[in-house]
Design an enzyme around this catalytic site. Structure first.
Site, short mmCIF file in Angstrom:
data_model
loop_
_atom_site.label_atom_id
_atom_site.label_comp_id
_atom_site.label_asym_id
_atom_site.label_seq_id
_atom_site.Cartn_x
_atom_site.Cartn_y
_atom_site.Cartn_z
N TYR A 1 -43.83 -14.57 -50.68
CA TYR A 1 -44.64 -14.30 -49.49
C TYR A 1 -43.91 -14.89 -48.29
O TYR A 1 -42.83 -15.48 -48.43
CB TYR A 1 -46.06 -14.88 -49.62
CG TYR A 1 -46.16 -16.34 -50.00
CD1 TYR A 1 -46.00 -17.34 -49.04
CD2 TYR A 1 -46.45 -16.72 -51.31
CE1 TYR A 1 -46.09 -18.68 -49.39
CE2 TYR A 1 -46.54 -18.06 -51.66
CZ TYR A 1 -46.36 -19.03 -50.69
OH TYR A 1 -46.47 -20.35 -51.03
N PHE B 1 -33.17 -31.45 -18.20
CA PHE B 1 -33.20 -32.50 -17.18
C PHE B 1 -34.59 -33.09 -17.00
O PHE B 1 -35.59 -32.56 -17.48
CB PHE B 1 -32.65 -31.98 -15.84
CG PHE B 1 -33.44 -30.86 -15.19
CD1 PHE B 1 -34.78 -31.01 -14.84
CD2 PHE B 1 -32.82 -29.65 -14.89
CE1 PHE B 1 -35.48 -30.00 -14.21
CE2 PHE B 1 -33.52 -28.62 -14.26
CZ PHE B 1 -34.85 -28.79 -13.93
N THR C 1 -10.84 14.74 -55.64
CA THR C 1 -9.91 14.78 -54.52
C THR C 1 -8.90 13.65 -54.64
O THR C 1 -9.16 12.64 -55.30
CB THR C 1 -10.66 14.60 -53.18
OG1 THR C 1 -11.26 13.30 -53.16
CG2 THR C 1 -11.74 15.65 -52.99
N GLU D 1 -38.02 -30.38 -51.41
CA GLU D 1 -38.05 -28.96 -51.75
C GLU D 1 -36.66 -28.42 -52.05
O GLU D 1 -36.46 -27.68 -53.01
CB GLU D 1 -38.65 -28.16 -50.59
CG GLU D 1 -40.13 -28.37 -50.38
CD GLU D 1 -40.98 -27.55 -51.32
OE1 GLU D 1 -40.43 -26.72 -52.08
OE2 GLU D 1 -42.22 -27.73 -51.31
N HIS E 1 -40.25 -28.28 -41.20
CA HIS E 1 -40.71 -27.24 -40.28
C HIS E 1 -39.67 -26.90 -39.21
O HIS E 1 -39.97 -26.81 -38.03
CB HIS E 1 -42.04 -27.64 -39.64
CG HIS E 1 -43.12 -27.88 -40.65
ND1 HIS E 1 -43.66 -26.87 -41.42
CD2 HIS E 1 -43.74 -29.01 -41.04
CE1 HIS E 1 -44.58 -27.38 -42.22
NE2 HIS E 1 -44.64 -28.66 -42.02
N ARG F 1 -7.02 15.53 -43.56
CA ARG F 1 -8.26 15.47 -42.78
C ARG F 1 -9.24 16.56 -43.19
O ARG F 1 -10.45 16.38 -43.07
CB ARG F 1 -7.95 15.59 -41.28
CG ARG F 1 -7.46 14.30 -40.64
CD ARG F 1 -7.43 14.45 -39.13
NE ARG F 1 -7.25 13.16 -38.48
CZ ARG F 1 -7.56 12.92 -37.22
NH1 ARG F 1 -8.08 13.89 -36.48
NH2 ARG F 1 -7.37 11.73 -36.68
N ILE G 1 -15.11 11.83 -42.61
CA ILE G 1 -15.85 13.00 -42.13
C ILE G 1 -16.40 13.81 -43.31
O ILE G 1 -17.60 14.08 -43.41
CB ILE G 1 -14.98 13.90 -41.24
CG1 ILE G 1 -14.46 13.12 -40.03
CG2 ILE G 1 -15.77 15.13 -40.79
CD1 ILE G 1 -15.54 12.55 -39.15
N LYS H 1 -29.87 15.96 -49.06
CA LYS H 1 -30.87 16.93 -48.61
C LYS H 1 -31.34 17.81 -49.76
O LYS H 1 -32.53 18.11 -49.88
CB LYS H 1 -30.28 17.79 -47.48
CG LYS H 1 -31.22 18.90 -47.02
CD LYS H 1 -30.61 19.72 -45.89
CE LYS H 1 -31.58 20.85 -45.48
NZ LYS H 1 -31.09 21.62 -44.32
#
Length: 499
Positions: free
Chosen positions: A206, A448, A33, A317, A265, A63, A122, A133
């Site tokens: 992990y 506060f 196209t 680290e 941490h 379209r 579309i 599918k």
């Protein structure tokens, strides 16, 4: 028997000419196209235009061009429907290469509503879904990175597993596309349906602990400093590394001055400003030389050789910085497991913070805003020396888990009270860590004071000034205690709870 068709209709034309050439060499007839057709013609490839295939012209300014029975029958016909397809005079499409109009990119550059609406594809999603599918008969290809693998698979004969992987990818591609459109059309921060699109960036060894599986995902359409960072050396980043590195980078990005942040941490254990990265690091280290061991250190300035030499004396680290000098790289190369992250931009601007519940999520604006100018509520105002430390401590306490207290002086933290179940305990933790150094220092609280006990404890350590949100029904008790101790106190009017 005539060879099968391959239909190519792509917005992203990376690699499409080579892919089409490979398909043609395998005996496929090429069908295309618009712009894809022109690109293949210019490359000298034999290609049929979509309208010549359907016998129907493009209409409505393009379209409608692929929404035609000849196209969708060719994509949807199962292998056992070959006779019906032939009886209708239709031919099968065996490969579909489609990627969609750049909708996210169009919206991101500030296009008008009308322009963005025209970038809603579309025909592309309809064809991709049809091919996905029917993937037992058609190969749906939506990612240019997959072109070489598809050609190799076609030579050997695509396996059912390979076909299914392409189908899954195609459905994910259209789902993410629809999610972007729905998000844009809602125009709301918190719409009735919030569609969060995620793409896996990496599988991690992990999670927080070795028995937990984990992966890193990117929010599609968003950028983040750590996701764009370059890992210059060291082992792969772990789940905990990412959490701590994010916390460190968010905090160090708060400062315009040269700054260093050490995190453990997800909480800062040492934060300091300096004239140079080396001075900032030494002060951050001195703030808590025990907790920094095995931690994450971030700088908001390029890392130089002398600073790298100091870093190399401690087990760390991860080290983060906007860049690393050749001297710094050479020094830190001796630490083979140390991860160096070159982070391209600071953590700035609003974003949505997400917290997981079982069966749901909580969404909120991230706490990125600075308060208005603090209001002095005691007779004594902070001195010119105390004001910079109050502002510094206030920036730090925003990044500490509640209940949070920060003691600081001279542009460095002296004690940090983290995650306590009552504010007095957090204050005691921070002040005990500061010890004698607390005399003449400032104290920041993320929320506060419900009672005057924190102020009286601070006075016993010689704290000179306090910054806190204010807003308690007993504010006057805390103000009175500060007046009696000669402590300057300012209210910000903004709370920084961090659960």
């Amino acid at each position: 028997m005539r060879s099968m068709w391959a239909l190519l209709s792509v917005a992203d034309k990376r690699g499409i000419v080579d892919f089409a050439r490979g398909l043609a060499e395998l005996g496929f007839r090429l069908l295309a196209t618009g712009g894809t057709y022109r690109a293949l013609r210019e490359a000298g490839l034999p290609v049929t235009y979509i309208s010549d295939f359907t016998g129907f012209p493009e209409i409505l300014e393009g379209r409608v061009k692929t929404l035609h029975p000849k196209v969708h029958a060719a994509l949807l016909a199962r292998p056992d429907q070959e006779e019906e397809l032939k009886a209708l005079g239709l031919e099968r499409i065996g490969v579909l290469a489609v990627n969609l109009y750049p909708f996210r990119e169009t919206v991101a550059r500030g296009a008008s509503f009308a322009e963005a609406l025209e970038q809603i594809d579309i025909g592309g999603p309809a064809m991709l879904r049809a091919a996905a599918k029917n993937h037992q008969a058609v190969l749906p290809v939506c990612d240019p990175e997959d072109y070489p693998r598809v050609l190799e698979a076609l030579k050997a004969g695509p396996s059912p597993d390979f076909r299914q992987k392409l189908a899954r990818k195609a459905f994910a591609h259209t789902a993410l596309y629809d999610a972007a459109i729905a998000e844009w059309l809602s125009g709301e921060k918190f719409p009735e349906e919030k569609l969060l699109a995620l793409r896996r960036e990496a599988s991690l060894r992990y999670g927080e602990n070795p028995h937990q599986e984990a992966a890193l995902y990117r929010v599609v359409g968003e950028r983040g400093p750590l996701l764009e960072a370059q890992v210059l050396q060291g082992k792969a980043m772990s789940f905990n590394n990412y959490l701590d590195a994010e916390a460190a980078w968010n905090l160090v990005s708060e400062f315009a001055e040269p700054a260093c942040v050490a995190v453990k941490h997800q909480n800062p254990c040492g934060v300091a400003l300096g004239e140079t990265p080396l001075e900032a690091y030494r002060k951050a280290y001195e703030a808590d030389p025990v907790s920094i061991f095995g931690g994450i250190v971030a700088f908001n300035r390029p890392l130089d050789g002398p600073t790298a030499e100091a870093l190399a004396e401690v087990f760390l680290e991860v080290v983060l910085a906007p860049s690393f000098s050749p001297e710094a790289r050479a020094v830190l190369a001796r630490k083979k497991n140390l991860r160096l992250l070159q982070v391209p931009f600071p953590a700035q601007g609003p974003y949505l913070d997400l917290r997981r519940l079982r069966g749901g999520v909580l969404l909120q604006d991230a706490d990125t805003e600075d308060p208005a100018e603090p209001k002095v509520v005691t007779e004594r105002a902070p001195t010119p020396e105390e004001w910079p430390d109050l502002r510094f401590a206030w920036k730090v306490v925003k990044h500490v888990r509640s209940n949070a207290i920060v003691v600081a002086k001279g542009g460095m933290t002296l004690g940090i009270g983290v995650g306590q179940t009552n504010r007095l305990a957090a204050a005691r933790h921070a002040l005990e860590a500061a010890g004698e150094r607390a005399k003449g220092a400032v104290l920041a609280s993320d929320a506060f004071f419900p009672f005057d006990d924190v102020v009286r404890l601070a006075a016993s350590y010689g704290i000179a000034a306090i910054i806190q949100p204010g807003g308690s029904v007993r504010d006057q008790d805390s103000i009175r205690a500060a007046e009696e101790a000669g402590i300057a106190m300012v209210f910000t009017g903004v709370r920084h709870f961090r659960h």
